[in-house]
Design a protein around this motif. Structure first.
Motif, PDB file in Angstrom:
ATOM      1  N   ASP A 137       0.859  -1.187   0.000  1.00 14.93           N
ATOM      2  CA  ASP A 137       0.000   0.000   0.000  1.00 14.93           C
ATOM      3  C   ASP A 137       0.894   1.235   0.000  1.00 14.93           C
ATOM      4  OD1 ASP A 137      -1.998   1.907   0.342  1.00 14.93           O
ATOM      5  OD2 ASP A 137      -3.130   0.659   1.739  1.00 14.93           O
ATOM      6  N   ASN A 138       0.873   1.974  -1.108  1.00 16.17           N
ATOM      7  CA  ASN A 138       1.748   3.148  -1.223  1.00 16.17           C
ATOM      8  C   ASN A 138       0.954   4.455  -1.270  1.00 16.17           C
ATOM      9  OD1 ASN A 138       0.616   2.798  -3.711  1.00 16.17           O
ATOM     10  ND2 ASN A 138       2.521   2.776  -4.873  1.00 16.17           N
ATOM     11  N   ARG A 139      -0.245   4.434  -0.700  1.00 17.00           N
ATOM     12  CA  ARG A 139      -1.098   5.629  -0.741  1.00 17.00           C
ATOM     13  C   ARG A 139      -0.860   6.541   0.467  1.00 17.00           C
ATOM     14  NH1 ARG A 139      -6.755   3.038  -0.776  1.00 17.00           N
ATOM     15  NH2 ARG A 139      -5.738   1.883   0.896  1.00 17.00           N
ATOM     16  N   TRP A 140      -1.394   7.752   0.420  1.00 17.05           N
ATOM     17  CA  TRP A 140      -1.305   8.647   1.584  1.00 17.05           C
ATOM     18  C   TRP A 140      -2.207   8.116   2.694  1.00 17.05           C
ATOM     19  CZ3 TRP A 140      -4.302  13.907   1.909  1.00 17.05           C
ATOM     20  CH2 TRP A 140      -5.617  13.739   1.509  1.00 17.05           C
ATOM     21  N   GLU A 141      -2.109   8.700   3.897  1.00 11.67           N
ATOM     22  CA  GLU A 141      -2.828   8.093   5.028  1.00 11.67           C
ATOM     23  C   GLU A 141      -4.266   8.591   5.176  1.00 11.67           C
ATOM     24  OE1 GLU A 141      -0.283  11.367   6.820  1.00 11.67           O
ATOM     25  OE2 GLU A 141      -0.176   9.945   5.177  1.00 11.67           O
TER      26      GLU A 141
END
Ligand code: PMP
Length: 284
Positions: A137-141
């Motif tokens: 998972d490389n998305r923002w929080e």
């Protein structure tokens, strides 16, 4: 096709927004999508509630009242003659000369479209189940806000397609599953309980996820909200995805390994059959 743009219904090829729309330049926009089933919009009220929350989190002004928005969405569905498919709508902060900080006095851009879906293809996926892959998972929080900043999701879905899979499921740095690129993830444990990740900031609080919890209660199926690992998912009795587009989609292989004996499970089938008895319908 017909698209609604800031007060007008126009042929989609004539539907335009400014090059300097902040949705275009900064992904400074939020969206919603509802299933349309047999001529009705499914669970619209809950989607409008979530939209209000997304707008509030980003301090984007609401473009119109709920009643007016409901009217537009029904009208878009009606004008596109969609009986089974989805309605998609998006609100950006508006158009202004490019500057990262919020511009003063800007008016939100509101667009909406509706599209028919291939019902037969969806039925086949449901009957046979689908393969998925896992990815970091490389998305923002803040994925709990439904923004159009979906580049990691788009790249993940493309990776799935290239691997011959239907969906890519994200895994956090600790090895726990978060969610799919456009769906929430569930498993059935050894005791026949549903397990899904708590809707903290690691996932989008799916509307289908919430409604499915009510369906599970009506069917006396226990639900446990806790994190689970990829290994646990690969050895689960059943695995499935939920989203407004597909409602419930069984998973039969993960990263090329067969799961749940390679066939859709009985609990998923039961929940899926009851879903539309419990979901709310807004006729178009
Ligand atoms: N997670 C993500 C990242 C999604 O894009 C979606 C689909 N909108 C979902 C979960 C499922 O949410 P819903 O059931 O509200 O469609």
């Amino acid at each position: 096709r017909i698209t609604y743009v800031n007060g007008r219904y126009v042929p989609s090829r004539e539907a335009v927004v400014s090059v300097e729309d902040r949705g275009n330049q900064f992904a400074d926009a939020v969206y919603e999508a509802c299933q349309i089933k047999d001529g009705a919009i499914i669970d619209l009220r809950r989607h409008l509630d979530r939209l209000d929350r997304s707008l509030a989190e980003l301090r984007i002004a609401t473009p119109m009242s709920r009643a007016a928005m409901t009217h537009v969405l029904r009208e878009v569905a009606r004008r596109n003659k969609v009986e089974n498919g989805y309605v998609y709508w998006q609100i950006s902060r508006g158009a202004a000369p490019r500057d990262h900080a919020f511009p003063a006095g800007v008016r939100p851009t509101f667009t909406a479209t509706a599209k028919s879906l291939d019902v037969a293809a969806a039925a086949l996926r449901y009957e046979k189940g689908v393969p998925i892959i896992t990815l970091p998972d490389n998305r923002w929080e803040r994925v709990d806000i439904k923004t159009v900043g979906l580049l990691p999701n788009a790249l993940a879905k493309q990776a799935a397609r290239e691997a011959g899979a239907f969906e890519a499921v994200f895994v956090d740095a600790e090895g726990y599953v978060t969610e799919g690129s456009s769906a929430n993830v569930w498993l059935v444990d050894g005791e026949g309980r549903l397990v899904t990740r708590p809707a903290d900031r690691g996932i989008l609080r799916g509307i289908t996820r919430s409604v499915l919890m009510e369906v599970a209660a009506a069917e006396d199926v226990a639900v446990v909200e806790r994190r689970f690992t990829v290994t646990e998912m690969k050895t689960a009795r059943e695995v499935f995805l939920t989203s407004a587009g597909a409602i419930l989609c069984p998973v039969v292989s993960i990263d090329g390994e067969t799961v749940a004996n390679g066939v859709p499970g009985s609990i998923a089938a039961r929940l899926r059959r009851r879903f539309h008895d419990i979901a709310e319908r807004t006729p178009i």
